[in-house]
Design an enzyme around this catalytic site. Structure first.
Site, PDB file in Angstrom:
ATOM      1  N   GLU A 236     -36.914  42.975  -8.079  1.00  0.00           N
ATOM      2  CA  GLU A 236     -37.950  42.429  -7.828  1.00  0.00           C
ATOM      3  C   GLU A 236     -37.695  40.743  -7.844  1.00  0.00           C
ATOM      4  O   GLU A 236     -37.075  40.559  -8.909  1.00  0.00           O
ATOM      5  CB  GLU A 236     -39.498  42.802  -8.303  1.00  0.00           C
ATOM      6  CG  GLU A 236     -39.242  42.390  -9.738  1.00  0.00           C
ATOM      7  CD  GLU A 236     -41.009  42.614 -10.522  1.00  0.00           C
ATOM      8  OE1 GLU A 236     -41.603  42.069  -9.986  1.00  0.00           O
ATOM      9  OE2 GLU A 236     -40.819  43.251 -11.580  1.00  0.00           O
ATOM     10  N   TRP A 237     -38.010  39.866  -7.124  1.00  0.00           N
ATOM     11  CA  TRP A 237     -38.118  38.517  -7.259  1.00  0.00           C
ATOM     12  C   TRP A 237     -39.064  37.970  -8.282  1.00  0.00           C
ATOM     13  O   TRP A 237     -40.124  38.248  -8.268  1.00  0.00           O
ATOM     14  CB  TRP A 237     -38.122  37.781  -5.913  1.00  0.00           C
ATOM     15  CG  TRP A 237     -38.093  36.204  -6.231  1.00  0.00           C
ATOM     16  CD1 TRP A 237     -38.955  35.386  -6.175  1.00  0.00           C
ATOM     17  CD2 TRP A 237     -36.978  35.504  -6.297  1.00  0.00           C
ATOM     18  NE1 TRP A 237     -38.547  34.025  -6.513  1.00  0.00           N
ATOM     19  CE2 TRP A 237     -37.081  34.141  -6.382  1.00  0.00           C
ATOM     20  CE3 TRP A 237     -35.573  35.709  -6.098  1.00  0.00           C
ATOM     21  CZ2 TRP A 237     -36.164  33.311  -6.586  1.00  0.00           C
ATOM     22  CZ3 TRP A 237     -34.574  34.807  -6.218  1.00  0.00           C
ATOM     23  CH2 TRP A 237     -35.073  33.592  -6.303  1.00  0.00           C
ATOM     24  N   ILE A 238     -38.579  37.017  -9.308  1.00  0.00           N
ATOM     25  CA  ILE A 238     -39.358  36.814 -10.529  1.00  0.00           C
ATOM     26  C   ILE A 238     -39.249  35.277 -10.199  1.00  0.00           C
ATOM     27  O   ILE A 238     -38.430  34.622 -10.488  1.00  0.00           O
ATOM     28  CB  ILE A 238     -38.780  37.277 -11.636  1.00  0.00           C
ATOM     29  CG1 ILE A 238     -38.729  38.645 -11.935  1.00  0.00           C
ATOM     30  CG2 ILE A 238     -39.901  36.558 -12.830  1.00  0.00           C
ATOM     31  CD1 ILE A 238     -40.059  39.533 -11.881  1.00  0.00           C
TER      32      ILE A 238
ATOM     33  N   ASP B 297     -26.930  40.503 -24.763  1.00  0.00           N
ATOM     34  CA  ASP B 297     -26.242  39.410 -24.048  1.00  0.00           C
ATOM     35  C   ASP B 297     -27.168  38.307 -24.021  1.00  0.00           C
ATOM     36  O   ASP B 297     -27.358  37.701 -22.965  1.00  0.00           O
ATOM     37  CB  ASP B 297     -25.611  39.843 -22.901  1.00  0.00           C
ATOM     38  CG  ASP B 297     -24.535  38.679 -22.251  1.00  0.00           C
ATOM     39  OD1 ASP B 297     -24.348  37.937 -23.030  1.00  0.00           O
ATOM     40  OD2 ASP B 297     -24.323  38.869 -21.054  1.00  0.00           O
TER      41      ASP B 297
END
Length: 287
Positions: free
Chosen positions: A91-93, A194
């Site tokens: 999904e685009w955040i 990371d």
């Protein structure tokens, strides 16, 4: 590239026409795209020559973080590690930081660290960048960090000609004496693995999300040390973290030894520009 993105979205279950595809920044390893269809908005990562299971393991790491019920991660819509064109669809955040975003980030990372595994490491080998990261499950954090983290980077560095001569001698001496500083009995926290400043972003309402994990269970101070190495975190982050989960009194003594792992990764991946800080840490602990 539109064809690749279209294929990825179809695997994610969205067969509506593409309205927009734009190349976006997203790191040096994979090509990254914003894609919009009539159904939704997506972030698509593409790698033409990804190692086996590369995006599968990234998706697994995001799922393991999600299971801690602590900090937000993007929903994974689909992935493929097929040769000739691997991809990951999420999904685009998108959002704007609030005055409270970094405090939320610190608090939620601390909450993630309060979710514990039974042993250190992970039951599957992963990657740090594109370097192989051997894992396994260990009762001893010291043994895991010595053998699977520092020891593995030492061997890679020898193989690639990055660790030779006095540097190699000091690394080998450090590993022989690592138990003087690294604890053996610390609790195995859930770690992103990371967590540099480029691996978190802001969503709607200023909510922080983390991305691109190299998940493991281990000493939480290992993760905190890395957040301090390249910046990207404010004083609000650290204050909120300590309010929820205070650091060990000997954190400053061990911090450089935990930063050493990530500096070795950069030395092996990007070259001798990272040699001086590696050598400085080795000299500090090995003379």
């Amino acid at each position: 590239m539109k064809t690749v993105v279209d294929k990825a979205l179809k695997k994610a279950g969205d067969e509506t026409p593409l309205k927009k595809v734009t190349r976006v920044g997203g790191g040096s390893i994979s090509a990254s795209y914003f894609a919009e269809t009539h159904q939704g908005r997506y972030f698509v990562k593409y790698h033409p020559n990804a190692p086996a299971r590369f995006f599968e393991l990234e998706a697994k790491g995001l799922d393991l973080i999600s299971q801690t019920d602590s900090i937000a991660v993007p929903d994974v819509c689909a992935y493929s590690d097929e040769s000739g064109g691997a991809f990951l669809v999420m999904e685009w955040i998108e959002g704007t930081p609030s005055a409270d975003t970094q405090r939320q980030l610190g608090d939620r990372v601390a909450k993630m660290h309060q979710s514990f595994g039974d042993k250190h490491g992970l039951d599957v080998d992963t990657f740090i960048g594109t370097l192989p990261q051997p894992n396994g499950l260990f009762s001893s954090w010291l043994a895991y960090y010595r053998d699977q983290r520092l020891g593995a980077q030492l061997q890679l560095g020898i193989d690639r000609g990055r660790i030779t001569g006095e540097r190699r001698h000091r690394m080998e001496t450090l590993l022989e004496n690592l138990g003087k500083w690294v604890p053996d009995d610390t609790a195995p926290s859930s770690l992103h693995g990371d967590l540099w400043g480029g691996n978190w972003l802001v969503g709607s309402g200023g909510i922080p999300y983390v991305i691109d994990p190299s998940f493991l269970y281990g000493d939480r101070h290992f993760e905190l040390a890395f957040t301090e190495l390249f910046g990207g975190y404010s004083n609000d982050f650290y204050r909120a973290y300590e309010e929820r989960f205070p650091l060990s009194p000997d954190y400053d003594d061990i911090k450089p030894l935990y930063q050493l792992y990530y500096l070795l990764v950069h030395l092996i991946s990007f070259g001798e520009g990272y040699g001086p800080p590696v050598d400085a840490i080795l000299k500090r602990y090995c003379g």
